[in-house]
Structures are given as structure tokens and as C-alpha cells.
Scaffold this active site. Structure first.
Site, PDB file in Angstrom:
ATOM      1  N   ARG A 114      -8.767   5.546  -9.388  1.00 19.65           N
ATOM      2  CA  ARG A 114      -8.836   4.333  -8.549  1.00 19.65           C
ATOM      3  C   ARG A 114      -9.463   4.701  -7.213  1.00 19.65           C
ATOM      4  O   ARG A 114      -8.808   5.322  -6.373  1.00 19.65           O
ATOM      5  CB  ARG A 114      -7.432   3.792  -8.309  1.00 19.65           C
ATOM      6  CG  ARG A 114      -6.743   3.189  -9.524  1.00 19.65           C
ATOM      7  CD  ARG A 114      -5.385   2.665  -9.099  1.00 19.65           C
ATOM      8  NE  ARG A 114      -4.792   1.774 -10.059  1.00 19.65           N
ATOM      9  CZ  ARG A 114      -3.823   2.117 -10.915  1.00 19.65           C
ATOM     10  NH1 ARG A 114      -3.358   3.351 -10.930  1.00 19.65           N
ATOM     11  NH2 ARG A 114      -3.319   1.226 -11.747  1.00 19.65           N
ATOM     12  N   CYS A 171      -5.237   1.546 -19.788  1.00 24.08           N
ATOM     13  CA  CYS A 171      -4.846   2.299 -18.586  1.00 24.08           C
ATOM     14  C   CYS A 171      -3.843   1.577 -17.693  1.00 24.08           C
ATOM     15  O   CYS A 171      -3.621   1.979 -16.568  1.00 24.08           O
ATOM     16  CB  CYS A 171      -6.075   2.702 -17.775  1.00 24.08           C
ATOM     17  SG  CYS A 171      -6.964   1.299 -17.081  1.00 24.08           S
ATOM     18  N   HIS A 181       0.831  -1.205   0.000  1.00 25.00           N
ATOM     19  CA  HIS A 181       0.000   0.000   0.000  1.00 25.00           C
ATOM     20  C   HIS A 181       0.860   1.247   0.000  1.00 25.00           C
ATOM     21  O   HIS A 181       0.538   2.247  -0.643  1.00 25.00           O
ATOM     22  CB  HIS A 181      -0.904   0.016   1.223  1.00 25.00           C
ATOM     23  CG  HIS A 181      -1.860  -1.122   1.239  1.00 25.00           C
ATOM     24  ND1 HIS A 181      -2.522  -1.519   2.363  1.00 25.00           N
ATOM     25  CD2 HIS A 181      -2.239  -1.958   0.258  1.00 25.00           C
ATOM     26  CE1 HIS A 181      -3.269  -2.562   2.067  1.00 25.00           C
ATOM     27  NE2 HIS A 181      -3.114  -2.843   0.798  1.00 25.00           N
ATOM     28  N   ASP A 225      -3.226  -6.155 -15.053  1.00 27.26           N
ATOM     29  CA  ASP A 225      -3.854  -7.442 -14.767  1.00 27.26           C
ATOM     30  C   ASP A 225      -3.917  -8.307 -16.017  1.00 27.26           C
ATOM     31  O   ASP A 225      -3.596  -9.486 -15.987  1.00 27.26           O
ATOM     32  CB  ASP A 225      -5.267  -7.227 -14.201  1.00 27.26           C
ATOM     33  CG  ASP A 225      -5.228  -7.030 -12.695  1.00 27.26           C
ATOM     34  OD1 ASP A 225      -4.532  -7.818 -12.030  1.00 27.26           O
ATOM     35  OD2 ASP A 225      -5.868  -6.088 -12.200  1.00 27.26           O
TER      36      ASP A 225
HETATM   37  C1  PEP Z   1      -4.595  -2.682 -14.436  1.00 22.47           C
HETATM   38  O1  PEP Z   1      -4.797  -3.816 -13.999  1.00 22.47           O
HETATM   39  O2  PEP Z   1      -3.934  -2.453 -15.456  1.00 22.47           O
HETATM   40  C2  PEP Z   1      -5.154  -1.512 -13.743  1.00 22.47           C
HETATM   41  C3  PEP Z   1      -5.083  -0.317 -14.271  1.00 22.47           C
HETATM   42  O3  PEP Z   1      -5.695  -1.723 -12.522  1.00 22.47           O
HETATM   43  P1  PEP Z   1      -4.829  -1.920 -11.187  1.00 22.47           P
HETATM   44  O4  PEP Z   1      -3.397  -1.676 -11.550  1.00 22.47           O
HETATM   45  O5  PEP Z   1      -5.359  -0.961 -10.204  1.00 22.47           O
HETATM   46  O6  PEP Z   1      -5.118  -3.353 -10.858  1.00 22.47           O
HETATM   47 MG    MG Z   2      -6.335  -4.081 -12.535  1.00 20.90          MG
END
Ligand code: PEP
Ligand code: MG
Length: 746
Positions: A471, A677, A364, A630
Site C-alpha cells: 500500500r 488481498c 491513520h 472494499d
Molecule cells: C481492500 O479493499 O480489501 C484492500 C486491500 O484495500 P484497502 O484495505 O487498502 O482499501
Molecule cells: Mg480497498
């Protein structure tokens, strides 16, 4: 050998203190000390070896060995019996040293004449400073009492070394904490920073390791321990209904605070002449030494609890600590073993850099540091032991390197690097209001990722055209309890106000996996990244999701609003979430709240399955944003948090780019707006390739907008696309080499 009763020990310590108080220069002091110890312990030899550098020990004073060998005899850590004591932090006690395992004969010292050998580490809070040795001709093992007595003396020598008592004329010893130190860690947020050390937990300095009146020290100790116990009980009371993990830690604190063994050892140390604080520190040092040897995670945690508790006790005893009223230095660089997101936010943007001894890229604290764009290095071994408040420090967040008390050459090179960064920033500022149009006329929409109010000013300074990903979980993560709906309404409203009409896409809570709310019961999942997270939690426990949706709808106060759901794996999940939105709108209407003028509900494409959802999904969804972080980890089955595999597969691998191309094609059929993103959108080379595959909106950290735009302005996406196609047809695994060649020739 002489008896080493408590009163003998005490007498020796008093004599040591007198030696310290005298006017002697560093070397003379050390010589006197070795003489006193040998005399008091009834041994022919007493020697002090101190570290010359990280790897080398040097004989710094001796009574009984050849005097010419002082400052001449050196050994590497691990070498000989002395080196072994230093390497393992453990006592070596043998009646027959020349035949003991690891013995190394040093002819210049004449030590082969001595049979018995007792070496104890000189260490302070886990920092190995050297080795204290006594030897005698008579071949017998030293008693447990003698070992103990020597350990107490070693503790005092450690304190004195720390206080610089042996630095000075003829000592050939450089003072501690003044040498340049280079620490290699792991980069968790790029950027370069120069400033001064600010220790989150200040180092307690013990100036009086020896005490005359054991009775008084015992009373001081008992009253401090009592204060500590009351404090821990109070904390327990407050946290009774709170987080299970925190409770467990406090229970462990209480156990130690009431532990008879811990208290008894400290009482014995005091009886032998240590002050109360030196006794606490001696136990703490030994616990730290054990900590470095223990593999078992549970035991390590308990030892670290004991370490925290000792720190608290030291602060009570010395009156030093967090409330010393000291002020942050200029350009503060925060140093901590670890830090929670709440504490980090309290420091805020005032920090120039952060260095954590532990921490991880996905913690975090790292999320917050990234949001605040503060260079962060984690895994910086020993930094809390090496650094002192106010030390000059340079943090290279790009390389994950920390220069503590750097010498002039390093300072020069580092400042050049910072200057180059600054020059680049100026270049980026000059294209801030320019649209990102490639040389073949393709317009790329540049938006930014955000998660804190503090990010919003970057909308103007970076030239971002909106927020492509807000976020929302950060607001939930940094608090100790669930935020209220009214607080969320106020926050989202401030975000929209600050955006001055530029579009903002709010992503609903993405918790679970690495983002565990401090006030939610953690679930033990075999693989949390593939587990109960994001929209899965939202749909199974719709209470929080409804509350958040209401807050978002209200915050718009009639303005247009965009919401997206994270981690949608199949059409049905999007439909169910959308149905929740519709229900919430209906409820809001009945309650008489103003509704947004326009409402767009999108989905994040973060699992490969969604790319193959029915066409109807693409027709229905208002927009799609590829969560590349992800998506990539699932596409390659390589955990984004796992250092061993996270860099193994290139984003410019032809399989991944072909997959992105497929998503672009599917969105094109239905005319669904598509953005990207993940972190790759902010890496210039990756970003131009994503644009070449057809992505027209890139959402990234504000600091990346300049570098990405600057490259976009110079490339021809048509040509780039052809280079990528050719590489694919050739059967290249990744298109990077071909792309780099093209970019170099621009
Ligand atoms: C991603 O997974 O690319 C994303 C933007 O979400 P996070 O990094 O918050 O999982
Ligand atoms: Mg993500």
C-alpha cells in the site's frame, strides 16, 4: 452566613494549607478541613464525600452531621442530592433541601435538620473524585460568591486527594490511581501485550495549589500566557499556507489565548488564593466537565481545543511536559487521547501496545499500528485520566480490553494467554518454509500485505512468498508534505532490494475516502467511500500518478516490476491508467532511464461492477487482486467503518462466496492470475473457504500467514467445497456452521 470575599477565601486556603502541612494522618486531616470550611463559611455542616468505587460515594468526613455515619453512609452515583452533584458534575444550591427534587433522607446522619444545601463537585481534569457539601439550618440560597468560594476549595481538595493527602490511618480511603481498572474499548489490532504505561501527553502534577502572594501569581500567569500567545502566533505563521483544518484549530487557540473571559476567571481564582497552575486547572476541569455534557460536535471540538491550550499553559507554568527528558519504560504501552500517524511512527516498533481514548478502527493511527503489528485498543474511555506513567498494564487487542494495574488473578490469566500465543508462534515458525499444500494436493501461494519499510523483515520471518499488496499511500499519509519523486524512488528501491527477488506488487495511491492526505485540501463528500478516491483521483489529477509511476519504473533499475491500480470500477479506467503507464514508459525511454525487464499492470477488483466487465478486460489485464475489504462493503452496502453494520454480514454468506466463485470462473476463462488481498485472506476459516472457491493466492498481514497456513495444511479443499455446495443447496444463509463442523472434526 459569613461573607466570602476574596480575602476571606484566601485566608481559608492558607488555613487549609497549614492543615495539610501538619503531621496528622489522612483522616485527621480531612476532619480538620471540614471543620475549617464550616467555620470559615459560617455553616453548621461541612462534609466531604469521596468515591469508594466507580459507582459509590462515601461520607469520608463531616463537621456537623452525626460522626458515627462517617465511612458508613454511602450512596450510589445519581442518588440523593450528593449523588446528583457527582453524576452531572454540577452545583446543587437549594434553600429547602428536604423538599428538593431527588433528596434522600439518611437517618444515620441526622441531616433533615438542615434546610439549605450547597454541593459542589470535587473534580480534577474531568475525573470526578467526590462532592463537597455545606449545609445550614437557616433556609436560604447560598450567594454566587459563596458557591464560587466553595468551588475554589473543592479544587484544592481535588489536588490534595490526587496527591494522596487523605490516605492513611483510619481514613479507609484507598489512594487514587492504585486500584485495578478494567476498561472496555474497541479492538483495532489484535494481539496481547504486557508492559508499562507511557503517556504521550504526560499528566501535569500540581503540587502547590495554594499561593500566598496573588500579585506574584498574577505575574507568573501573565508571563506564561504571553509565552503561550507568542507560541501560538508562531505556529500560525508557519501554518499559514498549510492545511485548513489545522489553521482553524490554531485560530481557535489564538481566540482562547486572547479570551478576556478565560483570563478573567483565572485571575479571580488567583485572587481567591489559588496558584496560577491551580487556576488553569480549575478552568480546565470545568471545561472538561462541560465537554462530557455537550452533544454538538463543533462545540465539543472547541472545548477540546481549550483543553489542549490549557495543557500547554500548564506545561509552561510547571516546566513539566514533553521535554522532561524522561525515558520510555521497559515494554512501553503508549496511552494517548489520540495520536497522528507521524508521531506513532516515531515511536516505531519499540512499543508493545497502544491504547487510545478516542481514535477509530479506520484512523491513520490504526493503519500504522496494524502495519507495525502492535496491539491497539481504541475508544478506551477515561484511560488517559486513569493511567499514570509507569503503571503496570495489560492490553488485550483481541477483545479490545485494557487491564490497568491488574490484580494477580488477571495477571495470571493474561500471562497464560500470552504464553499460548507464543506457543502458537513456535508452531507457525516450524512450518515457515513449508509450502502451503492442502491434503488433496492443492498448492496455495502465501504472500503478504505491506506498506512500510518496517514490514519488509517480515518477509523472511513469516515465510511469505512475496508481497501481494504494497500500500503506497502510507508513505504519503505519514508526512506533512508531498514526498519528492527522488524520495519515492529511493524508498521503492529499498523495498525491492529487501525483497531479494521475491515478487512485490505495488499498488498506486489509494487516497480519498478514509485516507486523507494532511497536505491536500479535503473535499467535503456526502459519502467518501463511494466518492472521489483511488484511481478516480489519479485519472482526474494525473500529476501525482505520473510522478509515482516514474518513481516506480526507476526504482526497479531493470528488475521485473508489478503495479496495480486500486478501485477500478470499469474497463475504461484500467485502459486509461494503462495508457498513462505507457506514456510514462515512453518518456522514461526518451530520458534514457533503464526500464524494468518485465512489467505487469494489474487491477484491484473492489467494486462488483468489475466482475461483470467485458471479457476483453480479463484478457488484457495482467492480474487481478480482489480487495475484499472494499468489495464486501459494496456488495452488502455496509460501510466497513461503521460499527453498527460492519460485522452484520458474514464473508461466508452464500451470496458473497458465489460472487467470488464467479470472479474465479471469469479469470479462469482468460487464464488471468487472481489473488485475494482483503483482511479475510488472513482469517483462517475465511481463507480456507476462499481457497475452496478457487482462489490460489492469498495476501495477508505477515502475522496471519502462520495461522492460515497451519489450517490449510490440514484441510481437503475438495471436501470443503462439497460442504459449501451442500449448504448452498440446502438454502443456508451462511456456510459457516457447516464449515465449522467440518473443521472441528479434522
Ligand atoms: C481492500 O479493499 O480489501 C484492500 C486491500 O484495500 P484497502 O484495505 O487498502 O482499501
Ligand atoms: Mg480497498
Amino acid at each position: 452566613m459569613a461573607d466570602t470575599t476574596e480575602s476571606e477565601s484566601r485566608k481559608l486556603l492558607v488555613r487549609l494549607r497549614e492543615a495539610m502541612a501538619g503531621d496528622d494522618a489522612g483522616q485527621a486531616r480531612l476532619d480538620k478541613i471540614t471543620h475549617l470550611i464550616a467555620d470559615s463559611m459560617g455553616t453548621e455542616v461541612c462534609s466531604v464525600y469521596l468515591f469508594r468505587d466507580e459507582e459509590t460515594l462515601e461520607l469520608c468526613a463531616t463537621q456537623g452531621l452525626n460522626r458515627e455515619s462517617v465511612h458508613q453512609t454511602r450512596m450510589r452515583i445519581g442518588e440523593g442530592l450528593v449523588g446528583r452533584v457527582a453524576k452531572y458534575g454540577k452545583v446543587v444550591n437549594t434553600p429547602d433541601a428536604p423538599n428538593a427534587k431527588g433528596f434522600r433522607y439518611m437517618p444515620e446522619t441526622g441531616e433533615e435538620r438542615f434546610s439549605s444545601f450547597l454541593g459542589v463537585p470535587v473534580q480534577r481534569l474531568g475525573e470526578m473524585l467526590g462532592v463537597l457539601v455545606v449545609q445550614s439550618k437557616e433556609g436560604r440560597e447560598f450567594s454566587a460568591d459563596a458557591v464560587y468560594a466553595l468551588e475554589v476549595v473543592a479544587m484544592v481538595i481535588a489536588e490534595m486527594t490526587e496527591l494522596g493527602a487523605f490516605v492513611g490511618e483510619g481514613a479507609a480511603l484507598s489512594p487514587l490511581h492504585q486500584q485495578p481498572v478494567l476498561i472496555h474499548g474497541t479492538s483495532a489490532q489484535e494481539g496481547a501485550a504486557e508492559g508499562h504505561v507511557w503517556l504521550h501527553e504526560p499528566r501535569v502534577i500540581v503540587t502547590n495549589p495554594i499561593a500566598d502572594d496573588p500579585q506574584r501569581e498574577l505575574e507568573r500567569m501573565n508571563s506564561a500566557v504571553e509565552e503561550l500567545r507568542v507560541g501560538v502566533d508562531k505556529m500560525l505563521e508557519v501554518s499559514r499556507n498549510g492545511d485548513k483544518d489545522q489553521l482553524q484549530v490554531l485560530e481557535a487557540y489564538r481566540m482562547f489565548a486572547n479570551s478576556k473571559g478565560w483570563m478573567r476567571r483565572m485571575e479571580e481564582d488567583i485572587a481567591r488564593g489559588l496558584s496560577a497552575e491551580a487556576a488553569v486547572e480549575k478552568e480546565q476541569s470545568q471545561a472538561r466537565a462541560r465537554m462530557s455534557q455537550v452533544q454538538d460536535a463543533y462545540l465539543r471540538e472547541r472545548l477540546s481545543d481549550l483543553d489542549d491550550l490549557s495543557n500547554r499553559l500548564l506545561r509552561i507554568l510547571t516546566g513539566q511536559g514533553a521535554d522532561t527528558g524522561a525515558e520510555l519504560p521497559d515494554n512501553p504501552i503508549l496511552i494517548a487521547r489520540n495520536i497522528g500517524p507521524g508521531d506513532l511512527l516515531e515511536y516505531g516498533r519499540g512499543l508493545r501496545g497502544i491504547v487510545l481514548e478516542e481514535g477509530s478502527v479506520g484512523s491513520h493511527a490504526a493503519i500504522v499500528a496494524r502495519a507495525l503489528a502492535i496491539p491497539l485498543v481504541v475508544n478506551a474511555k477515561r484511560v488517559t485520566t486513569e493511567a499514570l506513567n509507569g503503571d503496570h498494564i495489560m492490553v488485550d487487542g483481541d477483545q479490545g480490553v485494557v487491564h490497568l494495574r491488574p490484580d494477580e488473578t488477571v495477571v495470571g490469566a493474561f500471562r497464560d494467554k500470552i504464553a499460548m500465543h507464543a506457543q502458537a508462534q513456535e508452531r507457525y515458525a516450524s512450518i515457515r518454509s513449508k509450502p502451503a499444500v492442502t491434503t488433496d494436493g492443492q498448492r496455495i501461494n502465501m504472500v503478504m500485505n505491506a506498506g512500510l519499510m518496517a514490514d519488509l523483515p517480515s518477509l523472511d520471518s513469516s515465510g511469505a512468498e512475496g508481497v501481494g499488496l504494497f500500500r503506497t499511500e502510507l508513505q504519503f499519509l505519514v508526512r506533512n508534505q508531498m514526498p519528492k519523486r527522488s524520495e519515492l524512488v529511493a524508498l521503492y528501491k529499498r523495498v525491492l532490494d529487501a525483497a531479494h527477488g521475491k515478487p512485490v506488487i505495488f499498488r498506486t495511491l489509494d487516497i480519498g475516502s478514509d485516507k486523507v492526505l494532511p497536505y491536500m485540501k479535503p473535499t467535503d463528500e456526502p459519502n467518501p467511500a463511494l466518492g472521489w478516491r483511488a484511481i478516480r483521483v489519479g485519472l482526474d489529477k494525473p500529476g501525482i500518478m505520473r510522478m509515482q509511476l516514474q518513481a516506480l519504473l526507476r526504482s526497479a533499475e531493470g528488475r521485473p516490476l508489478s503495479i496495480m491500480f486500486p478501485f477500478v470500477a470499469q474497463f475504461e479506467e484500467y485502459r486509461a491508467a494503462k495508457a498513462e503507464v505507457d506514456k510514462t514508459i515512453e518518456r522514461e525511454r526518451i530520458l534514457g532511464h533503464v526500464l524494468p525487464a518485465e512489467l505487469e499492470i494489474g487491477a484491484m477488483l473492489e467494486t462488483p461492477s468489475l466482475a461483470y466487465a467485458p471479457q476483453k478486460f480479463f484478457d488484457e489485464v495482467a492480474f487481478i487482486s480482489i480487495g475484499g475489504n472494499d468489495l464486501k462493503q459494496f456488495f452488502f452496502a455496509a460501510d466497513r467503518e461503521n460499527e453498527r453494520v460492519r460485522r452484520r454480514y458474514d464473508t461466508l454468506n452464500v451470496s458473497f462466496l458465489s460472487f467470488i466463485e464467479r470472479i474465479v470462473e471469469r479469470c479462469a476463462i482468460s487464464g488471468t492470475p487472481l489473488s485475494f488481498c482483503g483482511e479475510d485472506a488472513g482469517r483462517p476459516v475465511e481463507a480456507v473457504c476462499l481457497a475452496a472457491m478457487g482462489i490460489r493466492t492469498l495476501s495477508m498481514r505477515p502475522a496471519s500467514i502462520g495461522p492460515v497456513k497451519s489450517l490449510l495444511l490440514r484441510v481437503d479443499l475438495g471436501e470443503l467445497r462439497k460442504i459449501i455446495s451442500d449448504a448452498r443447496h440446502r438454502g443456508d444463509q451462511a456456510v459457516r456452521p457447516a464449515v465449522m463442523k467440518y473443521l472441528r472434526e479434522l
